[in-house]
Motif scaffolding. Structure first.
Motif, PDB file in Angstrom:
ATOM      1  N   LYS A   1       0.837  -1.197   0.000  1.00 53.23           N
ATOM      2  CA  LYS A   1       0.000   0.000   0.000  1.00 53.23           C
ATOM      3  C   LYS A   1       0.878   1.255   0.000  1.00 53.23           C
ATOM      4  O   LYS A   1       0.926   2.007   0.993  1.00 53.23           O
ATOM      5  N   PRO A   2       1.593   1.517  -1.089  1.00 53.69           N
ATOM      6  CA  PRO A   2       2.478   2.692  -1.127  1.00 53.69           C
ATOM      7  C   PRO A   2       1.679   3.992  -1.258  1.00 53.69           C
ATOM      8  O   PRO A   2       0.604   4.016  -1.854  1.00 53.69           O
ATOM      9  N   GLU A   3       2.211   5.040  -0.695  1.00 51.60           N
ATOM     10  CA  GLU A   3       1.602   6.361  -0.876  1.00 51.60           C
ATOM     11  C   GLU A   3       1.811   6.863  -2.306  1.00 51.60           C
ATOM     12  O   GLU A   3       0.971   7.562  -2.861  1.00 51.60           O
ATOM     13  N   TYR A   4       2.951   6.476  -2.898  1.00 53.14           N
ATOM     14  CA  TYR A   4       3.269   6.907  -4.259  1.00 53.14           C
ATOM     15  C   TYR A   4       3.593   5.677  -5.097  1.00 53.14           C
ATOM     16  O   TYR A   4       4.601   5.007  -4.864  1.00 53.14           O
ATOM     17  N   LEU A   5       2.701   5.384  -6.036  1.00 49.97           N
ATOM     18  CA  LEU A   5       2.927   4.271  -6.957  1.00 49.97           C
ATOM     19  C   LEU A   5       3.482   4.861  -8.255  1.00 49.97           C
ATOM     20  O   LEU A   5       2.756   5.485  -9.030  1.00 49.97           O
ATOM     21  N   ILE A   6       4.762   4.680  -8.473  1.00 51.04           N
ATOM     22  CA  ILE A   6       5.440   5.284  -9.626  1.00 51.04           C
ATOM     23  C   ILE A   6       5.398   4.299 -10.790  1.00 51.04           C
ATOM     24  O   ILE A   6       5.964   3.210 -10.731  1.00 51.04           O
ATOM     25  N   LYS A   7       4.697   4.700 -11.844  1.00 51.53           N
ATOM     26  CA  LYS A   7       4.505   3.835 -13.002  1.00 51.53           C
ATOM     27  C   LYS A   7       5.512   4.169 -14.096  1.00 51.53           C
ATOM     28  O   LYS A   7       5.739   5.343 -14.407  1.00 51.53           O
ATOM     29  N   VAL A   8       6.081   3.129 -14.669  1.00 52.52           N
ATOM     30  CA  VAL A   8       6.986   3.276 -15.808  1.00 52.52           C
ATOM     31  C   VAL A   8       6.470   2.361 -16.919  1.00 52.52           C
ATOM     32  O   VAL A   8       6.321   1.156 -16.706  1.00 52.52           O
ATOM     33  N   GLU A   9       6.186   2.907 -18.085  1.00 48.37           N
ATOM     34  CA  GLU A   9       5.718   2.105 -19.212  1.00 48.37           C
ATOM     35  C   GLU A   9       6.686   2.271 -20.377  1.00 48.37           C
ATOM     36  O   GLU A   9       6.861   3.383 -20.891  1.00 48.37           O
ATOM     37  N   ILE A  10       7.320   1.174 -20.735  1.00 47.77           N
ATOM     38  CA  ILE A  10       8.261   1.159 -21.857  1.00 47.77           C
ATOM     39  C   ILE A  10       7.549   0.487 -23.031  1.00 47.77           C
ATOM     40  O   ILE A  10       7.407  -0.735 -23.070  1.00 47.77           O
ATOM     41  N   ARG A  11       7.094   1.284 -23.979  1.00 49.44           N
ATOM     42  CA  ARG A  11       6.341   0.771 -25.111  1.00 49.44           C
ATOM     43  C   ARG A  11       7.060   1.092 -26.411  1.00 49.44           C
ATOM     44  O   ARG A  11       7.893   2.015 -26.460  1.00 49.44           O
ATOM     45  N   GLN A  12       6.704   0.386 -27.456  1.00 47.40           N
ATOM     46  CA  GLN A  12       7.322   0.658 -28.748  1.00 47.40           C
ATOM     47  C   GLN A  12       6.968   2.049 -29.253  1.00 47.40           C
ATOM     48  O   GLN A  12       7.804   2.759 -29.799  1.00 47.40           O
ATOM     49  N   GLU A  13       5.686   2.441 -29.073  1.00 46.99           N
ATOM     50  CA  GLU A  13       5.234   3.725 -29.610  1.00 46.99           C
ATOM     51  C   GLU A  13       5.715   4.917 -28.782  1.00 46.99           C
ATOM     52  O   GLU A  13       5.986   5.993 -29.309  1.00 46.99           O
ATOM     53  N   LEU A  14       5.802   4.717 -27.451  1.00 47.81           N
ATOM     54  CA  LEU A  14       6.036   5.833 -26.535  1.00 47.81           C
ATOM     55  C   LEU A  14       6.397   5.269 -25.169  1.00 47.81           C
ATOM     56  O   LEU A  14       5.864   4.252 -24.747  1.00 47.81           O
ATOM     57  N   SER A  15       7.303   5.932 -24.481  1.00 49.87           N
ATOM     58  CA  SER A  15       7.658   5.524 -23.117  1.00 49.87           C
ATOM     59  C   SER A  15       7.443   6.699 -22.183  1.00 49.87           C
ATOM     60  O   SER A  15       7.738   7.847 -22.541  1.00 49.87           O
ATOM     61  N   PHE A  16       6.957   6.424 -20.967  1.00 48.64           N
ATOM     62  CA  PHE A  16       6.598   7.531 -20.080  1.00 48.64           C
ATOM     63  C   PHE A  16       6.570   7.064 -18.634  1.00 48.64           C
ATOM     64  O   PHE A  16       6.529   5.858 -18.344  1.00 48.64           O
ATOM     65  N   VAL A  17       6.575   8.052 -17.723  1.00 45.29           N
ATOM     66  CA  VAL A  17       6.469   7.796 -16.288  1.00 45.29           C
ATOM     67  C   VAL A  17       5.397   8.696 -15.684  1.00 45.29           C
ATOM     68  O   VAL A  17       5.152   9.798 -16.179  1.00 45.29           O
ATOM     69  N   TYR A  18       4.768   8.226 -14.608  1.00 46.38           N
ATOM     70  CA  TYR A  18       3.753   9.010 -13.899  1.00 46.38           C
ATOM     71  C   TYR A  18       3.514   8.367 -12.544  1.00 46.38           C
ATOM     72  O   TYR A  18       3.865   7.205 -12.321  1.00 46.38           O
ATOM     73  N   PHE A  19       2.926   9.119 -11.624  1.00 43.35           N
ATOM     74  CA  PHE A  19       2.556   8.499 -10.348  1.00 43.35           C
ATOM     75  C   PHE A  19       1.171   8.923  -9.867  1.00 43.35           C
ATOM     76  O   PHE A  19       0.633   8.332  -8.934  1.00 43.35           O
ATOM     77  N   GLU A  20       0.567   9.917 -10.507  1.00 46.56           N
ATOM     78  CA  GLU A  20      -0.809  10.276 -10.174  1.00 46.56           C
ATOM     79  C   GLU A  20      -1.754   9.374 -10.954  1.00 46.56           C
ATOM     80  O   GLU A  20      -1.572   9.153 -12.152  1.00 46.56           O
TER      81      GLU A  20
END
Length: 408
Positions: free
Chosen positions: A144-163
């Protein structure tokens, strides 16, 4: 700060060969909701929203996106290169930019582009270690983290977010056809309208008022409800407000007081059905709730429904009243609905309305009403029409001036 917004959906993802149709409608609705200030791009399982020109991703934009049905969640994100150091540095920058200094976090990396050399598990571990080294007051919590940091490495686009801002999900408006909501000034019918928009229906609203018993204040209340509903509706929202006094007076002359409300409801259905067919609606929607008032007993709903061949949808038929009230507060219609302005039926409410009725008996009474069809048609042609977009009236006119119907 952010470069784009990542859109996730739920039910649309369960679709098969027609999934692209739902995705396309959702993308179109996003553009309409934001007044063409964004561009959208589809990647597998996601829709990416890019602001045009110098438009910023701010709370106002996210608030508008949250009201687009079909969206499960929205996440403002930043693009990263397919390079470990860039990913790490962007996450550190993102946390600092949001003043995150302490608390718990978790890295959740997904690598669908297998050309990226670091496996998801290893990427999670390595990024977690570097974040801990950079922020000595942060700790890891994988449950149950307060901040879930997402990382998506995709062919079309790669990005990070946590909200991850939760939205209303459902289907995009327009994916399920069109219907007309019989919108009263009460608590229930706006919730019924909202519920069916969430299921993908395009809507227009049909209301009745009884001048001079109720007039400007009632119209104001009805329009405020439509304005609120239009915030969830990416198209122009049409609201037809029909003067009903002459029909009510004709019913009153029968002196069948206990059955007058049932006859009023039947007349409303006949008028609404005629208008619904005219506007291309395939069904009527009501806020009826079984047993809540005299006209909503099973026997009376059967009698009232017989007045039309059109399908009637009653999404709230089995709801608890408190659940309806809670939903009305959530969507912002409750405070409007409780304004002390009478609706049309309340203006002519009998002292002791019948809780049981029979179709044949009611029809015999109606046959004694002189020129009922003409009175109903006149009411429809004299209706006030308001066109509403994103909470504002953009046009209004009298029905007979631009549309108009006859007895055929």
């Amino acid at each position: 700060m952010y470069g784009f917004v990542v859109i996730k959906y739920s039910e649309i993802g369960t679709k098969g060969k027609n999934r692209k149709i739902f995705e396309s409608k959702l993308m179109n609705n996003i553009v309409l909701q934001l007044n063409h200030s964004v561009k959208v791009k589809k990647i597998y399982g996601r829709i990416i929203v890019f602001p045009k020109d110098n438009i910023k991703i701010d709370k106002k934009m996210l608030y508008s996106l949250k009201k687009v049905f079909g969206i499960k969640s929205i996440s403002p994100a930043i693009e990263v290169e397919k390079d470990y150091n860039d990913i790490k540095n962007k996450i550190i920058w993102l946390l600092k930019e949001n003043h995150v200094e302490s608390g718990t976090f978790k890295i959740d990396a997904r690598r669908t582009d297998k050309s990226f050399p670091i496996r998801s598990f290893d990427l999670n571990k390595k990024l977690g270690e570097d974040i801990l080294n950079e922020f000595n007051k942060l700790t890891v919590d994988v449950h149950k983290p307060e901040y879930l940091i997402k990382v998506e490495i995709r062919q079309e686009l790669s990005f990070v977010y946590f909200e991850n801002i939760e939205c209303f999900a459902g289907y995009p408006v327009g994916a399920g056809g069109k219907a007309s909501i019989m919108l009263s000034g009460g608590i229930d019918s706006p919730v019924a309208a909202w519920t069916m928009m969430k299921r993908g229906l395009k809507l227009n609203a049909i209301s009745f008022y009884s001048p001079p018993s109720n007039g400007e204040k009632t119209i104001f209340k009805l329009l405020e409800l439509s304005k609120k509903l239009s915030e969830f509706y990416p198209f122009n929202f049409y609201h037809y407000i029909i003067p009903f006094t002459e029909v009510q007076m004709a019913i009153k002359k029968l002196k069948k007081d206990s059955y007058s409300l049932i006859m009023q409801r039947r007349s409303m259905l006949r008028i609404a059905s005629k208008l619904a067919w005219h506007t291309g609606s395939a069904a009527l929607i009501t806020g009826e709730n079984l047993g809540q008032v005299a006209s909503q007993t099973l026997e009376n709903m059967i009698t009232i429904s017989e007045a039309t061949d059109m399908l009637i949808l009653r999404p709230l038929i089995g709801y608890e009243k408190l659940d309806i009230v809670r939903k009305s507060k959530e969507i912002g219609t409750y405070d409007i609905s409780i304004l002390p302005y009478k609706d049309s039926c309340v203006a002519f409410l009998p002292k002791s309305p019948a809780t049981k009725s029979f179709v044949d008996k009611i029809k015999l009474m109606e046959n004694k009403i002189e020129d009922i069809k003409t009175l109903e048609l006149n009411a429809l042609n004299n209706s006030l029409v308001y066109i509403i977009k994103n909470g504002s009236i953009i046009d209004n006119y009298v029905f007979s001036e631009k549309e108009g119907l006859n007895n055929e």
